[in-house]
Enzyme design. Sequence first.
Site, short mmCIF file in Angstrom:
data_model
loop_
_atom_site.label_atom_id
_atom_site.label_comp_id
_atom_site.label_asym_id
_atom_site.label_seq_id
_atom_site.Cartn_x
_atom_site.Cartn_y
_atom_site.Cartn_z
N SER A 21 0.84 -1.19 0.00
CA SER A 21 0.00 0.00 0.00
C SER A 21 0.88 1.24 0.00
O SER A 21 2.02 1.20 0.46
CB SER A 21 -0.89 0.01 1.25
OG SER A 21 -1.57 1.24 1.38
N TYR A 45 -2.27 -0.14 10.73
CA TYR A 45 -2.32 -0.57 9.33
C TYR A 45 -1.06 -0.17 8.58
O TYR A 45 -0.46 -0.98 7.86
CB TYR A 45 -3.55 0.03 8.65
CG TYR A 45 -3.67 -0.34 7.19
CD1 TYR A 45 -3.99 -1.63 6.80
CD2 TYR A 45 -3.45 0.61 6.19
CE1 TYR A 45 -4.10 -1.98 5.46
CE2 TYR A 45 -3.56 0.29 4.85
CZ TYR A 45 -3.88 -1.01 4.49
OH TYR A 45 -3.97 -1.34 3.15
#
Length: 264
Positions: free
Chosen positions: A144, A157
């Site tokens: 990501s 995250y």
Amino acid sequence: MKNRLQGKNVIITGASGGIGAEMARLAARQGANLVLLARSVDKLQSLKTELEQSYKVSIIVRSLDVANTDAITDVFTEVMAEMGHVDILVNNAGFGVFRHAHEANLDEIKAMFEVNVIGLMACTSLVLLSMRRRGSGHIINIASQAGKIATPKSSVYSATKHAVLGYTNSLRMELREVGIFVTAVNPGPIATNFFEIADEQGTYVKNIKSFMLKPEYVAKQVVERMMTNTREINLPRWMNAGSVIYALFPRMFERIGRRAFNQK
């Protein structure tokens, strides 16, 4: 491109929806045999039926929660025996929850690391020896942009995705001389059900809706680069440019970008 994937064996985790399902569709169209893994076996069976009606490829589906390392060992051992070898592993399974660090509970933190990091490593470890013996293969880890730019309410995250990038970069150097490609995929926000869990209030999606990537587009970028020596796929390009600036001028970037970062 068709010749490159024709007859290749591809494992995709998190394949029941989003970019996982779209990658499966595109790879099957190009003649790849698939192993589709996810918790929802009903969705996998539906996807299998759809693809088998359109393409002459072999498709195996198995229910798998990548947080369960014992289950990973059992499932991968089984499918590897059935298909013979794996050419491409796409570690796509993952989830996130957007909370301030003081609000995240330990169970939530452990779950994100178990799925996003430990599960990814476990899946990879189970195909590495086979790939090394054959001197061929491709490991694609869906990371990501959060692994490059940390933002508020993404502490856990983002930490998992930083870990994925660290693992991927090390793995790439280990395997460079043995003919195995390793690619990190770093997308920005994608319009999938990821945010049903990550963004419970819907605030983040509302604020960045016009910038969200389509899962079909992200999947296409990944499948087009399967079995090629691609280091990273960064989407969108303008967001990746931000990560470069962040690496060079972190203090300035954090100051100027404070308003944008707090849109969650």
